[in-house]
Design a protein around this motif. Structure first.
Motif, PDB file in Angstrom:
ATOM      1  N   MET A   1      20.944 -18.722 -64.610  1.00 53.58           N
ATOM      2  CA  MET A   1      22.038 -18.630 -63.641  1.00 53.58           C
ATOM      3  C   MET A   1      21.760 -17.570 -62.573  1.00 53.58           C
ATOM      4  O   MET A   1      22.303 -17.632 -61.454  1.00 53.58           O
ATOM      5  CB  MET A   1      23.353 -18.299 -64.365  1.00 53.58           C
ATOM      6  CG  MET A   1      23.897 -19.442 -65.214  1.00 53.58           C
ATOM      7  SD  MET A   1      24.307 -20.903 -64.257  1.00 53.58           S
ATOM      8  CE  MET A   1      25.725 -20.290 -63.336  1.00 53.58           C
ATOM      9  N   ALA A   2      20.921 -16.608 -62.900  1.00 52.51           N
ATOM     10  CA  ALA A   2      20.599 -15.557 -61.930  1.00 52.51           C
ATOM     11  C   ALA A   2      19.600 -16.032 -60.878  1.00 52.51           C
ATOM     12  O   ALA A   2      19.389 -15.345 -59.856  1.00 52.51           O
ATOM     13  CB  ALA A   2      20.058 -14.323 -62.647  1.00 52.51           C
ATOM     14  N   LEU A   3      18.993 -17.204 -61.103  1.00 53.99           N
ATOM     15  CA  LEU A   3      18.008 -17.736 -60.156  1.00 53.99           C
ATOM     16  C   LEU A   3      18.701 -18.467 -59.010  1.00 53.99           C
ATOM     17  O   LEU A   3      19.802 -19.010 -59.165  1.00 53.99           O
ATOM     18  CB  LEU A   3      17.055 -18.701 -60.868  1.00 53.99           C
ATOM     19  CG  LEU A   3      16.205 -18.136 -62.009  1.00 53.99           C
ATOM     20  CD1 LEU A   3      15.361 -19.251 -62.606  1.00 53.99           C
ATOM     21  CD2 LEU A   3      15.317 -16.998 -61.512  1.00 53.99           C
TER      22      LEU A   3
ATOM     23  N   LEU B   1       6.151 -29.151 -61.996  1.00 54.64           N
ATOM     24  CA  LEU B   1       7.468 -28.604 -62.333  1.00 54.64           C
ATOM     25  C   LEU B   1       7.786 -27.343 -61.529  1.00 54.64           C
ATOM     26  O   LEU B   1       8.909 -27.164 -61.048  1.00 54.64           O
ATOM     27  CB  LEU B   1       7.512 -28.289 -63.833  1.00 54.64           C
ATOM     28  CG  LEU B   1       8.807 -27.678 -64.374  1.00 54.64           C
ATOM     29  CD1 LEU B   1       9.938 -28.690 -64.300  1.00 54.64           C
ATOM     30  CD2 LEU B   1       8.609 -27.214 -65.812  1.00 54.64           C
ATOM     31  N   LEU B   2       6.795 -26.500 -61.359  1.00 54.13           N
ATOM     32  CA  LEU B   2       7.029 -25.177 -60.774  1.00 54.13           C
ATOM     33  C   LEU B   2       6.440 -25.032 -59.373  1.00 54.13           C
ATOM     34  O   LEU B   2       6.159 -23.921 -58.920  1.00 54.13           O
ATOM     35  CB  LEU B   2       6.437 -24.098 -61.701  1.00 54.13           C
ATOM     36  CG  LEU B   2       6.945 -24.129 -63.151  1.00 54.13           C
ATOM     37  CD1 LEU B   2       6.186 -23.124 -64.007  1.00 54.13           C
ATOM     38  CD2 LEU B   2       8.435 -23.848 -63.204  1.00 54.13           C
ATOM     39  N   VAL B   3       6.271 -26.159 -58.691  1.00 53.97           N
ATOM     40  CA  VAL B   3       5.595 -26.131 -57.398  1.00 53.97           C
ATOM     41  C   VAL B   3       6.296 -25.228 -56.395  1.00 53.97           C
ATOM     42  O   VAL B   3       5.650 -24.563 -55.586  1.00 53.97           O
ATOM     43  CB  VAL B   3       5.452 -27.569 -56.850  1.00 53.97           C
ATOM     44  CG1 VAL B   3       6.825 -28.196 -56.602  1.00 53.97           C
ATOM     45  CG2 VAL B   3       4.629 -27.591 -55.564  1.00 53.97           C
ATOM     46  N   ASP B   4       7.613 -25.179 -56.383  1.00 59.81           N
ATOM     47  CA  ASP B   4       8.329 -24.361 -55.411  1.00 59.81           C
ATOM     48  C   ASP B   4       9.168 -23.262 -56.069  1.00 59.81           C
ATOM     49  O   ASP B   4      10.157 -22.795 -55.508  1.00 59.81           O
ATOM     50  CB  ASP B   4       9.229 -25.226 -54.524  1.00 59.81           C
ATOM     51  CG  ASP B   4      10.158 -26.114 -55.337  1.00 59.81           C
ATOM     52  OD1 ASP B   4      10.101 -26.026 -56.586  1.00 59.81           O
ATOM     53  OD2 ASP B   4      10.924 -26.897 -54.745  1.00 59.81           O
ATOM     54  N   VAL B   5       8.765 -22.887 -57.308  1.00 60.08           N
ATOM     55  CA  VAL B   5       9.445 -21.800 -58.001  1.00 60.08           C
ATOM     56  C   VAL B   5       8.662 -20.508 -57.766  1.00 60.08           C
ATOM     57  O   VAL B   5       7.433 -20.482 -57.919  1.00 60.08           O
ATOM     58  CB  VAL B   5       9.551 -22.083 -59.512  1.00 60.08           C
ATOM     59  CG1 VAL B   5      10.186 -20.890 -60.229  1.00 60.08           C
ATOM     60  CG2 VAL B   5      10.361 -23.341 -59.756  1.00 60.08           C
TER      61      VAL B   5
ATOM     62  N   ASN C   1       9.904 -16.025 -61.094  1.00 64.12           N
ATOM     63  CA  ASN C   1      10.927 -16.808 -61.793  1.00 64.12           C
ATOM     64  C   ASN C   1      10.347 -17.851 -62.748  1.00 64.12           C
ATOM     65  O   ASN C   1      11.101 -18.518 -63.464  1.00 64.12           O
ATOM     66  CB  ASN C   1      11.823 -17.519 -60.781  1.00 64.12           C
ATOM     67  CG  ASN C   1      12.606 -16.533 -59.931  1.00 64.12           C
ATOM     68  OD1 ASN C   1      12.894 -15.419 -60.364  1.00 64.12           O
ATOM     69  ND2 ASN C   1      12.928 -16.932 -58.706  1.00 64.12           N
ATOM     70  N   ARG C   2       9.017 -18.017 -62.740  1.00 58.80           N
ATOM     71  CA  ARG C   2       8.416 -19.090 -63.542  1.00 58.80           C
ATOM     72  C   ARG C   2       8.606 -18.858 -65.048  1.00 58.80           C
ATOM     73  O   ARG C   2       8.864 -19.803 -65.807  1.00 58.80           O
ATOM     74  CB  ARG C   2       6.932 -19.208 -63.206  1.00 58.80           C
ATOM     75  CG  ARG C   2       6.702 -19.788 -61.817  1.00 58.80           C
ATOM     76  CD  ARG C   2       5.244 -19.862 -61.450  1.00 58.80           C
ATOM     77  NE  ARG C   2       5.082 -20.481 -60.125  1.00 58.80           N
ATOM     78  CZ  ARG C   2       3.918 -20.619 -59.496  1.00 58.80           C
ATOM     79  NH1 ARG C   2       2.806 -20.163 -60.065  1.00 58.80           N
ATOM     80  NH2 ARG C   2       3.871 -21.176 -58.298  1.00 58.80           N
ATOM     81  N   ALA C   3       8.492 -17.629 -65.484  1.00 61.87           N
ATOM     82  CA  ALA C   3       8.679 -17.345 -66.910  1.00 61.87           C
ATOM     83  C   ALA C   3      10.096 -17.676 -67.344  1.00 61.87           C
ATOM     84  O   ALA C   3      10.320 -18.208 -68.447  1.00 61.87           O
ATOM     85  CB  ALA C   3       8.364 -15.878 -67.194  1.00 61.87           C
ATOM     86  N   THR C   4      11.078 -17.393 -66.476  1.00 63.05           N
ATOM     87  CA  THR C   4      12.478 -17.699 -66.821  1.00 63.05           C
ATOM     88  C   THR C   4      12.690 -19.190 -66.980  1.00 63.05           C
ATOM     89  O   THR C   4      13.334 -19.653 -67.939  1.00 63.05           O
ATOM     90  CB  THR C   4      13.403 -17.154 -65.724  1.00 63.05           C
ATOM     91  OG1 THR C   4      13.245 -15.735 -65.636  1.00 63.05           O
ATOM     92  CG2 THR C   4      14.857 -17.491 -66.037  1.00 63.05           C
ATOM     93  N   VAL C   5      12.144 -19.970 -66.029  1.00 62.40           N
ATOM     94  CA  VAL C   5      12.288 -21.431 -66.104  1.00 62.40           C
ATOM     95  C   VAL C   5      11.587 -21.985 -67.344  1.00 62.40           C
ATOM     96  O   VAL C   5      12.125 -22.842 -68.073  1.00 62.40           O
ATOM     97  CB  VAL C   5      11.731 -22.089 -64.827  1.00 62.40           C
ATOM     98  CG1 VAL C   5      11.761 -23.615 -64.969  1.00 62.40           C
ATOM     99  CG2 VAL C   5      12.537 -21.665 -63.618  1.00 62.40           C
ATOM    100  N   LEU C   6      10.386 -21.489 -67.626  1.00 64.36           N
ATOM    101  CA  LEU C   6       9.628 -21.982 -68.781  1.00 64.36           C
ATOM    102  C   LEU C   6      10.321 -21.610 -70.091  1.00 64.36           C
ATOM    103  O   LEU C   6      10.353 -22.407 -71.037  1.00 64.36           O
ATOM    104  CB  LEU C   6       8.206 -21.420 -68.756  1.00 64.36           C
ATOM    105  CG  LEU C   6       7.277 -22.038 -67.694  1.00 64.36           C
ATOM    106  CD1 LEU C   6       5.953 -21.290 -67.629  1.00 64.36           C
ATOM    107  CD2 LEU C   6       7.020 -23.518 -68.006  1.00 64.36           C
ATOM    108  N   ASN C   7      10.865 -20.398 -70.174  1.00 66.70           N
ATOM    109  CA  ASN C   7      11.583 -20.003 -71.393  1.00 66.70           C
ATOM    110  C   ASN C   7      12.807 -20.875 -71.625  1.00 66.70           C
ATOM    111  O   ASN C   7      13.116 -21.266 -72.757  1.00 66.70           O
ATOM    112  CB  ASN C   7      12.002 -18.527 -71.295  1.00 66.70           C
ATOM    113  CG  ASN C   7      10.861 -17.585 -71.637  1.00 66.70           C
ATOM    114  OD1 ASN C   7      10.120 -17.827 -72.582  1.00 66.70           O
ATOM    115  ND2 ASN C   7      10.701 -16.520 -70.864  1.00 66.70           N
TER     116      ASN C   7
END
Length: 463
Positions: free
Chosen positions: A188-190, A261-265, A269-275
Motif C-alpha cells: 500500500m505504501a507503493l 512483471l517488474l519492467v516498470d517497477v 520497490n522490487r523486493a516489496t512486490v516480490l515478497n
C-alpha cells in the motif's frame, strides 16, 4: 478314578447301554496332565478320541503374533478325532487349565465301534457334526475379525499421512498469515499504476492455475532454475532472494517472468512486490496441500462405504464388479506398497451389472488379493482382468508368486486346509470364497505354476 461311573454320569452318553460304555473304557487309557500342559500343538497328529474326565482344556491359535482363543472344554466334553471325521492333525494348541484327566481311545478301534457299538457310534457322530458346525462358525468369525483388523491397520496407516499433512499445513498457514498485514502495508505504501496491478494479478492467477509446472522439473532442471533466479536477484539488488526462490520455482517462475512483471517497477520497490507475490504463492500452496489431503481422506471414506455398503441395504443389488475390486485395492494399498507390488486392473467400463450381495463379493476379492500379495515377492505384479464369457462375467486374479504345488491344488478349497505357516491362516479363506461363489450360482477355478497363479471367478450375469 472310576471311568465307567464318570461316563454313566455324563449326559452326552444318555441312551448308550452300559455294556457299550464298558467296551469304551476297556479299550481306552486314562491320561493325567498337570496344569498348563500342552496336549497338542498345530501340526501334531490327532489319533485319539478324548473324553475330559476332570479339568479343562483351552484351544487357541497364534495369529499375527497374538493368541486367539477358540473355546474352553467343559468337564465331560468329547474332544479329538471322532468316527468318520477327516481330522488328521491338530490346527490349534490344546493347553490344560489346572490338573486334567482324559480318557483316550485310539482311532484303530473305530472300525470295531462302528460295526458293533451302534448307540455309542450314533452319539459320537452327532457330537462330531455339532462340533464341526460350531468350530467352523467360530473360525470364520475369527478370520473375518483378523481381516477387519488388517483392514483397520491399513486404513489407519493410509489416513495418517493426509491427516498429518492437514495438521502440518494448517499450522504453517496460521503462522504464515501473520505476515500478511505487513506485506499488505508495504504494498500500500507503493505508488503503482493500474496497469502494473493488472500485470501482477494476471501472472499470479496464471501461475496458480497451473502449479504443476514446477513439479514437472527434474532435479537438475530445478537446480538450474534456482541458480538463474538467484543470479537475477543479485543483478537487481533484491535482498534475501534465497528465501524467495523455492516458492517461485514451485510455480514455474522464470527470469523472463520476473523481467516482464517488474519492467516498470522502481528497483527499490522490487523486493516489496516480490515478497507480496511469494506470500500469496505460499498461501496458495498450503491451501492446495490441505485440499489434496482432504480429497485423499474423502477417497478413503468412499472406499470404506463402497466396501462395506454401510449406506445401502443388505440384500441383492445390481452392481458393477469393478467398484468392489477398486474399493478392496484401496483398503489393501498399504500391503501393496510394503512389497512394492504393481497392480494392473483391466476391466472394461461397459461390463454389464450383475445381481449379487456386494459385501459377500468383497470378501472374495479381499481373500484372493490378500493371498496373492502374501505369495508374491517384493516388486511383484498383480493383474486383475474382467470380461464377459457367455452368460458369465469372468474375473481373473493373476499373480507372479511362487505358485501352488501340484499336490495341494486339489485341496486348497477344503475347509481347514492351508499351505501357510502355522499361525498364518486357518485354512478357511478359500473355503469361504468357494461358498460365496456357489451362493451366487457361480464357479471358481485355479491354475498354478511357479511364476503364475490364476484364480478365475465366474459369476452369472442373470441370477
Amino acid at each position: 478314578m472310576d471311568c465307567l461311573t464318570e461316563l454313566k454320569n455324563n449326559p452326552k452318553f444318555t441312551g448308550v447301554p452300559d455294556e457299550q460304555l464298558l467296551w469304551l473304557v476297556d479299550r481306552s487309557e486314562c491320561r493325567e496332565y498337570p496344569a498348563d500342559a500342552t496336549i497338542y500343538k498345530p501340526g501334531d497328529p490327532t489319533d485319539h478320541f478324548l473324553i475330559v474326565l476332570k479339568g479343562h482344556i483351552r484351544f487357541y491359535l497364534i495369529q499375527q503374533g497374538q493368541q486367539q482363543e477358540l473355546r474352553v472344554s467343559e468337564n465331560g466334553s468329547l474332544e479329538g478325532v471322532l468316527p468318520f471325521s477327516r481330522m488328521v492333525e491338530s490346527v490349534a494348541f490344546w493347553q490344560t487349565i489346572g490338573p486334567t484327566a482324559v480318557l483316550a481311545l485310539h482311532r484303530d478301534h473305530f472300525r470295531e465301534m462302528i460295526q458293533t457299538q451302534f448307540e455309542l457310534t450314533e452319539t459320537l457322530v452327532h457330537v462330531m457334526t455339532t462340533r464341526v458346525r460350531e468350530t467352523t462358525r467360530q473360525l470364520q468369525q475369527n478370520d473375518k475379525m483378523m481381516a477387519l483388523g488388517r483392514m483397520s491397520a491399513g486404513l489407519a496407516h493410509e489416513l495418517n499421512n493426509p491427516v498429518s499433512a492437514i495438521v502440518r499445513s494448517s499450522d504453517t498457514l496460521k503462522s504464515h498469515l501473520h505476515n500478511t498485514p505487513q506485506r499488505f502495508k508495504d504494498v500500500m505504501a507503493l505508488r503503482v499504476t493500474d496497469e502494473m496491478v493488472d500485470r501482477v494479478s494476471n501472472l499470479l492467477f496464471r501461475k496458480t492455475k497451473s502449479p504443476a509446472e514446477g513439479k514437472r522439473l527434474s532435479l537438475m532442471e530445478r537446480s538450474s532454475l534456482e541458480d538463474e533466479l538467484l543470479d537475477w536477484f543479485d543483478d537487481n539488488d533484491v535482498a534475501d532472494g534465497s528465501e524467495l526462490t523455492e516458492s517461485l520455482v514451485d510455480f514455474g517462475f522464470t527470469t523472463d517472468d520476473l523481467d516482464a512483471l517488474l519492467v516498470d517497477v522502481a528497483p527499490d520497490n522490487r523486493a516489496t512486490v516480490l515478497n507480496w507475490l511469494v506470500n500469496n504463492l505460499v498461501t496458495e500452496r498450503l491451501v492446495t496441500d490441505i485440499e489434496e489431503a482432504s480429497k485423499r481422506i474423502a477417497i478413503l471414506v468412499d472406499a470404506i462405504k463402497s466396501y462395506t455398503h454401510m449406506d445401502r441395504g443388505t440384500g441383492r443389488e445390481c452392481i458393477h464388479l469393478r467398484e468392489g475390486i477398486d474399493s478392496t485395492l484401496v483398503l489393501l494399498k498399504h500391503k501393496l506398497k510394503e512389497k512394492s507390488i504393481q497392480v494392473a486392473v483391466t476391466i472394461p467400463d461397459d461390463l454389464p451389472q450383475i445381481e449379487a450381495y456386494p459385501s459377500e463379493l468383497n470378501q472374495i476379492w479381499t481373500n484372493l488379493i490378500d493371498n496373492a500379495i502374501d505369495a508374491m515377492p517384493n516388486g511383484g505384479r498383480l493383474q486383475i482382468t474382467g470380461e464377459v464369457d457367455h452368460e458369465f462375467e469372468l474375473i481373473r486374479v493373476i499373480d507372479d508368486g511362487s505358485g501352488i504345488p501340484a499336490e495341494h491344488l486339489d485341496h486348497i478349497f477344503d475347509p481347514f486346509y492351508t499351505t501357510k505357516a502355522i499361525g498364518k491362516g486357518t485354512g478357511l479363506g478359500l473355503d469361504i470364497v468357494q461358498g460365496i461363489v456357489r451362493h451366487h450360482n457361480g464357479r471358481i477355478y485355479v491354475n498354478s505354476k511357479p511364476g503364475r497363479t490364476e484364480f478365475k471367478v465366474c459369476l452369472p450375469i442373470t441370477p
